[in-house]
Design an enzyme around this catalytic site. Sequence first.
Site, PDB file in Angstrom:
ATOM      1  N   ASP A 107      31.249 -26.469 -87.562  1.00  0.00           N
ATOM      2  CA  ASP A 107      30.278 -25.830 -86.686  1.00  0.00           C
ATOM      3  C   ASP A 107      29.405 -24.861 -87.493  1.00  0.00           C
ATOM      4  O   ASP A 107      28.771 -25.266 -88.448  1.00  0.00           O
ATOM      5  CB  ASP A 107      31.037 -25.162 -85.524  1.00  0.00           C
ATOM      6  N   HIS A 272      35.504 -30.970 -79.804  1.00  0.00           N
ATOM      7  CA  HIS A 272      34.785 -30.276 -80.865  1.00  0.00           C
ATOM      8  C   HIS A 272      35.707 -29.518 -81.806  1.00  0.00           C
ATOM      9  O   HIS A 272      35.456 -29.445 -83.011  1.00  0.00           O
ATOM     10  CB  HIS A 272      33.785 -29.307 -80.217  1.00  0.00           C
TER      11      HIS A 272
END
Length: 292
Positions: A107, A272
């Site tokens: 990320d 994620h």
Amino acid sequence: MDPRINGFDYRRITVADGVTLSAAVGGSGPAIVLLHGFPQTHLMWRHVAADLAADHTVICPDLRGYGDSDKPVDTDGEAYAKRTMAADIVALAGALGHERFALAGHDRGALVAFRTGLDHPAAVSRLALLDILPTLDMWDVLHGVSAAVAFHLYLMAQPQGLPEQMIGGSPDEFFGYFLDLWARDPEAIPADVRAAYLRASREAVPSIVADYRASAAVDVAHDTADRAAGNQLRMPVTVLQQDWGAALGYDAAEVWRAWAQDLEHQTVTCGHFMAEEAPAEVVRALRALLRR
């Protein structure tokens, strides 16, 4: 007290302009640096780091602006440029005795890792990037109503003031929303770790916003200049990501091949937060990369 990575030492190291990073360091052998994402801290790597520490020196910092690292005020739009944050990581590894190291990021940490690989190719031996596109490509693929999935990017790109006020008014609800939305396995982030993430994010609203704001400004300029110059990542690269390409209508592997010739691109079926939801899969990918 927040949980820690078992068996790791915690250190504070000054990297640049008086900015000090907090880092968990464990194991011995060739170095690998693991960079966390949003809205997390170095703790997201706790499972992966423990495995890799069997035969590597594993360095897990909190990025500047996050966790227990310093949070300088952004006065010129450069304090949270990924170029600035990348220089932090090279300085951190160097201070720990590692002029060359493997690097993995997730990320926001993956954006820092991407910039580190471009700016400091002599320092980065291998590069793993989890669940991102480069900043320039990210903005290119967001369009129409599909861009609603990334509303936070647009919110935090706004001029200083309103985003900080809005997020600061209900920080636990804001950051907790993403922890809930992006995890397909909620049990992967236990209550004590979730509380640590929320505490850290609650205390870092201005710097987190500044990090995101940089990705709509100076980071775009840096990526644009690299694309125009034909600059690419020179080291072996592994990309792990959810199948956002299918969801948003682009070829993710093709996007990445424009930046990295020696590329292994894989899609995952977990959510994620893959280092917490599927740590064994992430470890396998990292160990395969380290053997390339």
